[in-house]
Design a protein around this motif. Structure first.
Motif, PDB file in Angstrom:
ATOM      1  N   LEU A 134       0.876  -1.172   0.000  1.00  0.00           N
ATOM      2  CA  LEU A 134       0.000   0.000   0.000  1.00  0.00           C
ATOM      3  C   LEU A 134       0.915   1.223   0.000  1.00  0.00           C
ATOM      4  N   LEU A 135       0.672   2.131  -0.941  1.00  0.00           N
ATOM      5  CA  LEU A 135       1.448   3.367  -0.993  1.00  0.00           C
ATOM      6  C   LEU A 135       0.720   4.441  -0.196  1.00  0.00           C
ATOM      7  N   ALA A 136       1.454   5.184   0.644  1.00  0.00           N
ATOM      8  CA  ALA A 136       0.831   6.238   1.455  1.00  0.00           C
ATOM      9  C   ALA A 136       1.379   7.598   1.041  1.00  0.00           C
ATOM     10  N   ALA A 137       0.482   8.491   0.616  1.00  0.00           N
ATOM     11  CA  ALA A 137       0.871   9.820   0.124  1.00  0.00           C
ATOM     12  C   ALA A 137       1.058  10.787   1.295  1.00  0.00           C
ATOM     13  N   ALA A 145       2.104  16.063  -6.031  1.00  0.00           N
ATOM     14  CA  ALA A 145       2.828  14.882  -5.526  1.00  0.00           C
ATOM     15  C   ALA A 145       1.878  13.718  -5.290  1.00  0.00           C
ATOM     16  N   ILE A 146       0.701  14.027  -4.711  1.00  0.00           N
ATOM     17  CA  ILE A 146      -0.285  12.979  -4.415  1.00  0.00           C
ATOM     18  C   ILE A 146      -0.802  12.375  -5.717  1.00  0.00           C
ATOM     19  N   GLU A 147      -1.068  13.258  -6.703  1.00  0.00           N
ATOM     20  CA  GLU A 147      -1.573  12.799  -8.002  1.00  0.00           C
ATOM     21  C   GLU A 147      -0.543  11.927  -8.708  1.00  0.00           C
ATOM     22  N   GLN A 148       0.732  12.330  -8.629  1.00  0.00           N
ATOM     23  CA  GLN A 148       1.817  11.555  -9.258  1.00  0.00           C
ATOM     24  C   GLN A 148       1.893  10.151  -8.657  1.00  0.00           C
ATOM     25  N   GLU A 165      -4.216  17.325   1.141  1.00  0.00           N
ATOM     26  CA  GLU A 165      -3.082  18.183   1.502  1.00  0.00           C
ATOM     27  C   GLU A 165      -3.263  18.924   2.831  1.00  0.00           C
ATOM     28  N   LYS A 166      -4.389  18.709   3.490  1.00  0.00           N
ATOM     29  CA  LYS A 166      -4.659  19.487   4.715  1.00  0.00           C
ATOM     30  C   LYS A 166      -4.267  18.744   6.007  1.00  0.00           C
ATOM     31  N   GLN A 167      -3.837  17.492   5.861  1.00  0.00           N
ATOM     32  CA  GLN A 167      -3.528  16.668   7.039  1.00  0.00           C
ATOM     33  C   GLN A 167      -2.029  16.672   7.354  1.00  0.00           C
ATOM     34  N   ALA A 193       7.667  13.940   2.164  1.00  0.00           N
ATOM     35  CA  ALA A 193       8.003  15.143   1.400  1.00  0.00           C
ATOM     36  C   ALA A 193       9.510  15.367   1.339  1.00  0.00           C
ATOM     37  N   GLY A 194       9.958  15.871   0.198  1.00  0.00           N
ATOM     38  CA  GLY A 194      11.356  16.284   0.071  1.00  0.00           C
ATOM     39  C   GLY A 194      11.412  17.802   0.043  1.00  0.00           C
TER      40      GLY A 194
END
Length: 449
Positions: A134-137, A145-148, A165-167, A193-194
């Motif tokens: 499971l990938l976690a954004a 980034a989430i869409e990618q 993006e609000k969490q 995030a980088g």
């Protein structure tokens, strides 16, 4: 390709060594001075180079080497062994818990290193061995980034857990693990995030996840193109967060490769994988011994065999072999043949893995990728009957094919001629073999390969 310049220089140095019947201590030292310059030019860390040369020199000027029948070969053997040791000696696998437990991997790295793509590549690899990832954004800052991650997850047929993006990233990571428990996923990969450079906010965020989520592994992604900066980044991440393994990306690019040679020695952490291209399948397990062999021009036959096993369907290969024996090779077979070469990373990539071949290959000797595309277009412009029976070709059919593929009729004539030559060669195949199955004379691969 990474290490190409270094590889060429080292091979020239060793060629001179091999040409000498006996070696003096000064011969070895002169050669090692050149090796030192070549490594520094490849952007290998200065301290790493200094230690490496010292170790090789101590072993190479020993009595066993100087009095051996092939001292040049012995020096090369020592360099190969020390180069392998420099990169970690043994292959390190990603640590995975049993299937009834949840493995949690935190991916880290600077922006632009290819972290999100690498995250999806690793998920695909784990899925192929029967895991349920499971990938976690957790990157809530970079636009898209989430869409990618969702797009890449879909391509790998791996689910993506996202909360927008609000969490807070920590809350997303915790919720992802809970989601995995309820939905039967046994691996959670956190795409964090980088930033453009290391900063306090990013590090605090990673520390927060590390301290509040039960992580199995922390994996750092670094960009080979940034050279020594990649090594410095790895050192800092290790000191502040702690890393278990490293993925070096863009090792297929026009890079000197110094990061891959320095990173283990500087950080003490192993390289797990190397990224060799943009495609989601272009992630290779890192084998220090194979990489040392490639750099020294000794080839990498084991990796070549593995690529072939992954790309080629065994039943189809046997079927094609039977057709070749009966000289029934068609244009459809050729399309399949081209597809397999592409899946294995292209002809250039394959030839560079063959011992003694890589250094001899010049770019203008290889078929142009555009030329291969043109051949593909011509074959796709043929009817099913024409592809299956090349003997149907006549001037009007060739004219239609040329028009459909957007090429000149001379290109179609050339393709048909090459094809006919290949079929004749296959009919004569038994005559080209002697009793022991070796070729008596060299012949070209079909279509000029």
């Amino acid at each position: 390709m990474a290490f190409e310049s270094l590889s060429d220089k080292l091979q020239n140095i060793f060629k001179n060594l091999r040409s000498k019947g006996r070696l003096t201590e000064e011969d070895v030292k002169a050669a090692l001075r050149e090796v030192k310059i070549a490594l520094l030019e490849a952007d290998v860390n200065f301290k790493v180079v200094k230690d490496f040369i010292k170790k090789v020199n101590e072993r190479a000027v020993g009595q066993d080497v100087m009095t051996s029948l092939t001292p040049g070969q012995m020096v090369i053997k020592i360099v190969n062994e020390e180069l392998t040791a420099l990169m970690g000696s043994e292959t390190t696998e990603l640590k995975l818990l049993p299937d009834n437990e949840i493995t949690v991997i935190m991916m880290m790295g600077l922006q632009g290193a290819g972290k999100t793509t690498t995250t999806a590549k690793i998920a695909g690899k784990l899925k192929s061995i029967g895991k349920k990832p499971l990938l976690a954004a957790c990157d809530v800052y970079r636009p898209a980034a989430i869409e990618q991650l969702k797009i890449n997850g879909e391509k790998q047929q791996v689910p993506v857990f996202a909360m927008g993006e609000k969490q807070k990233p920590l809350n997303i990571a915790k919720a992802a693990v809970e989601h995995a428990k309820k939905n039967g996923n046994n691996v959670v990969i956190l795409d964090t995030a980088g930033r453009l450079h290391i900063d306090e906010n990013m590090m605090n965020e990673l520390v927060e996840i590390r301290d509040n989520v039960e992580l199995t592994q922390t994996v750092l992604v670094v960009d080979a193109m940034t050279g020594q900066d990649a090594v410095n980044v790895a050192k800092e991440f290790n000191e502040k967060i702690g890393i278990d393994g490293i993925v070096v990306t863009k090792l297929d690019g026009d890079t000197r490769g110094g990061a891959a040679l320095s990173i283990k020695a500087v950080t003490g952490k192993p390289i797990l994988y190397v990224g060799m291209g943009e495609k989601l399948s272009d992630l290779e397990q890192f084998y220090p011994d194979r990489m040392a062999s490639r750099i020294l021009g000794m080839g990498d036959v084991l990796s070549l065999i593995e690529k072939a096993e992954q790309a080629i369907d065994e039943d189809k290969a046997k079927e094609m072999e039977q057709r070749l024996k009966k000289a029934q090779f068609t244009f459809d077979d050729y399309l399949e043949y081209m597809g397999q070469i592409k899946n294995m990373g292209g002809l250039s990539s394959l030839l560079h893995m063959l011992p003694g071949v890589g250094s001899q290959i010049k770019e203008d000797m290889l078929p142009d990728e555009k030329q291969l595309g043109k051949i593909e277009a011509m074959i796709y412009s043929m009817t099913k009957a024409e592809r299956g029976n090349p003997d149907l070709m006549n001037p009007s059919r060739k004219q239609r094919i040329a028009k459909g593929a957007g090429v000149d009729i001379s290109d179609v004539n050339k393709l048909v001629k090459q094809f006919e030559q290949a079929r004749k060669m296959m009919k004569n195949m038994p005559g080209l073999m002697n009793g022991k199955g070796k070729r008596r004379g060299g012949f070209k691969m079909p279509f000029g390969f």
